[in-house]
Enzyme design. Structure first.
Site, short mmCIF file in Angstrom:
data_model
loop_
_atom_site.label_atom_id
_atom_site.label_comp_id
_atom_site.label_asym_id
_atom_site.label_seq_id
_atom_site.Cartn_x
_atom_site.Cartn_y
_atom_site.Cartn_z
N GLU B 34 -36.57 -14.05 -9.05
CA GLU B 34 -36.93 -13.43 -10.32
C GLU B 34 -37.65 -14.37 -11.27
O GLU B 34 -38.61 -13.96 -11.92
CB GLU B 34 -35.68 -12.85 -11.01
N HIS B 104 -25.46 -3.33 -10.81
CA HIS B 104 -26.49 -2.34 -10.48
C HIS B 104 -26.52 -1.25 -11.53
O HIS B 104 -26.97 -0.15 -11.26
CB HIS B 104 -26.25 -1.73 -9.09
#
Lengths: 385, 301
Positions: B34, B104
């Site tokens: 990321e 999530h």
């Protein structure tokens, strides 16, 4: 390849350091002794200019005339000779000690002074601390304090140049301490796996503020890490301007021809403090400083030029040259400090490409506040609208 | 253009993107890192190209935080407009999905709404997703575009095939009403609609506003509505304390104090990590919103 031997060896051989001239200017790599004399003389002159400018601006901070400064003492070759070997259009992503590249490319002493004085003539409007230079005209991305953030950005830029099929590379500078950051890993791995037209240049100057390089890593410097990424790797004597020039020239050719990145670790030494907020005598020995003073990039190139009779500068004119740069810097600084600070409205500009409602409202609030409490703020040094 | 990230494996939301990119000689880069994804995108945008960087789940965006807040957000300002990364758009699926748990389900919009120089945009449905995404990509500033993942397999609409953009920094009044203003964004708009339907049965007419651009946001549309209704609820999945709702409540009470008939109320997630087994009761669902509508409607000054 399998082996039946269970050996817990780490890599035994250190990567050798490329060098063209010795400390006294004698050539040991004749094959690479072919840089044109005009370039070498200009490199010499610009390194001298860098040193003189640094000494004056350092003193200016000590005298309280500018708020902060960082010198590149002892590391002049790793920036000036690099810029000489690059094309002017190659985009440099600096760390914070590469103003030598700006000097080579023509950043004026006034421009340096305006930024350090944070005045209205600074194109960046005094938004950042001194030495956080930038110039889109000279292809030098803005310096930012966070370490190593520029490295993976240079990978992205180099990737774009490849897709655009340009004869242009991105160049990331960073110190050996910065190579410990996560962004170093990102930048190197992305570049190697994606084939970015990016040149990674590490100034291993033996200190990351007060952390000596033998505490920074246990492997063979930063070059060994680069090999781990599968990237073309060279270790180079950073105080040998000719070696620096030759290494960068060759690396650049490799990058554009193969559309793959390359890495050079410059072995050098940080002669000065990390910055004006540092007092390095507290953590280094006088002897170490003295011994590295024998290995000065400017002296070495000067001795080479003298030996070869290429030098356009003799002892006398060298003194004159240094005096000229000192005086230019003093004059530029004096005038920069006398300039007004950027107008108050500049606080709110350039956050976005266009002003947003919340910022317009806040601009108005501040203006009203300053009008009402005029006497409480000393604003006479700010440019009025 | 360069699309960076790897995504389709999970949501198949862009089956065609890879082929699209390759057929047009555009870059399509897959990476599992990321901070690298964001930085690489910044690098691409810094030389004037367009980069659409995708973070697989917004929950994983934090390694990119330094690059986004310290670099992307400040690129133009710190260089006096000599450099900028307007071509960068960072997309990430966000929000509850029914079984996502801590990693999530997160809604990180508040973190990025506190970094001047960034923009944060959240679409509520398909038509808005296309229009706002195109506007975000073309906007000359770095944008964080959070997509409600709960709607990926769950939303269908007649989306116009032609090119169109929806304006950034404009909230939309999704439903008009005179009694109380409900402010939200993303998936939460559906929840507000359902709560409003329940309240309708009690004769309460709710006005529902979709913020669309979270930062910088359209305070004027909100003010106009609250001045009309005098009552306001702000609702989001993200934890209540220090969330977007806190900012909106503060700003609205500053501007509409004398028009308010009741305190501005937030109906949001609790101040806990997003739970798995307890998701059902964690979420600011329609009954919690309905209850707040009821309570606020009973107050009369």
């Amino acid at each position: 390849i399998y082996t039946s031997k269970l050996n817990f060896d780490s890599v035994s051989e250190k990567i050798p350091t490329f060098r063209v001239i010795e400390l006294k200017g004698k050539v040991i790599a004749k094959k690479y002794d072919n840089t044109d004399t005009a370039t070498l003389n200009k490199i010499y002159e610009k390194m001298v200019q860098l040193e003189e400018m640094d000494m004056i601006l350092l003193q200016a901070q000590r005298q309280g005339r500018i708020s902060f400064y960082m010198t590149a003492l002892g590391e002049q070759a790793c920036t000036v000779a690099v810029a000489a070997a690059l094309n002017d259009i190659d985009l440099i992503y600096p760390q914070y000690r590469e103003h030598g590249c700006l000097i080579w490319r023509g950043f004026t002493i006034d421009e340096f002074a305006h930024q350090c004085a944070s005045n209205s003539r600074d194109p960046a409007k005094g938004r950042q601390m001194p030495v956080h230079y930038t110039s889109s005209k000279l292809n030098f991305v803005c310096v930012s304090s966070p370490l190593t953030t520029q490295v993976p950005q240079a990978s992205g830029a180099g990737y774009t140049f490849k897709l655009q099929e340009l004869d242009r590379i991105a160049v990331a500078f960073f110190g050996e301490g910065a190579s410990s950051e996560g962004d170093f890993h990102s930048g190197m791995n992305f570049a190697a796996t994606l084939g970015c037209q990016t040149l990674f240049l590490c100034r291993n100057n033996k200190y990351a503020i007060s952390t000596p390089s033998d505490e920074q890593f246990k492997g063979d410097g930063v070059a060994s890490k680069s090999q781990g990424y599968g990237m073309l790797t060279i270790r180079c004597d950073g105080n040998d301007a000719i070696a620096v020039y030759q290494a960068v020239k060759n690396a650049r050719e490799y990058i554009v021809k193969n559309k793959k990145p390359a890495f050079i670790e410059f072995m050098t030494y940080r002669q000065g403090d990390h910055s004006t907020s540092d007092h390095s005598i507290l953590y280094r020995e006088e002897e170490e400083l003295k011994s590295w003073a024998q290995n000065n990039p400017i002296t070495r190139l000067g001795l080479y030029l003298k030996k070869k009779k290429y030098r356009e500068i003799d002892e006398e004119s060298d003194k004159e040259l240094r005096k000229k740069y000192r005086q230019e810097t003093i004059k530029a600084l004096k005038s920069a400090i006398e300039e007004k600070k950027p107008g108050i409205h500049e606080l709110f500009n350039d956050v976005y490409d266009r002003q947003t409602d919340n910022l317009e409202e806040q601009t108005k609030q501040l203006r009203e506040h300053l009008d009402k409490y005029q006497g409480k703020y000393n604003l006479k040094n700010f440019e009025q609208l | 253009v360069c699309q960076i990230g790897r995504y389709f494996f999970f949501f198949q939301a862009e089956d065609g993107i890879r082929d699209f990119c390759l057929s047009r000689g555009l870059g399509d880069v897959y990476k599992r890192q990321e901070q690298g994804i964001a930085a690489f995108g910044i690098g691409i945008a810094s030389v004037g190209a367009t980069a659409i960087a995708e973070i697989q789940f917004a929950d994983y965006i934090y390694p990119a935080f330094d690059q986004l807040v310290n670099e992307a957000a400040k690129y133009r300002y710190r260089s006096g407009n000599q450099f900028s990364v307007g071509g960068l758009t960072v997309r990430a699926p966000y929000g509850a999905v029914g079984h996502g748990g801590h990693y999530h389900s997160q809604s990180p919009e508040a973190f990025f709404s506190h970094a001047p120089g960034l923009k944060v945009v959240i679409p509520r449905d398909c038509i808005q997703a296309k229009g706002l995404l195109l506007a975000s990509i073309r906007d000359k500033n770095p944008v964080i575009f959070l997509e409600p993942k709960a709607l990926y397999r769950n939303a269908e609409d007649e989306v116009p095939t032609e090119d169109y953009e929806l304006a950034l920094h404009k909230a939309e009044v999704v439903q008009e009403g005179k009694d109380i203003t409900l402010i939200g964004y993303g998936t939460q708009i559906r929840v507000l609609k359902e709560a409003a339907k329940e309240a309708e049965q009690d004769g309460i007419k709710c006005e529902i506003i979709d913020l669309q651009t979270i930062y910088p946001y359209d305070i004027e549309t909100l003010v106009e509505s609250v001045k009309k209704t005098g009552r306001c609820i702000v609702s989001h999945e993200a934890p209540v304390t220090m969330g977007v709702g806190a900012e909106i409540s503060a700003a609205l009470q500053e501007k509409c104090f004398l028009y308010l008939e009741a305190p501005i109320t937030r109906v949001c997630g609790y101040d806990t990590p997003f739970p798995l087994a307890h998701e059902l009761v964690y979420l600011p669902d329609k009954w919690k919103v309905y209850d707040a509508i009821q309570k606020l409607s009973l107050i009369h000054i």
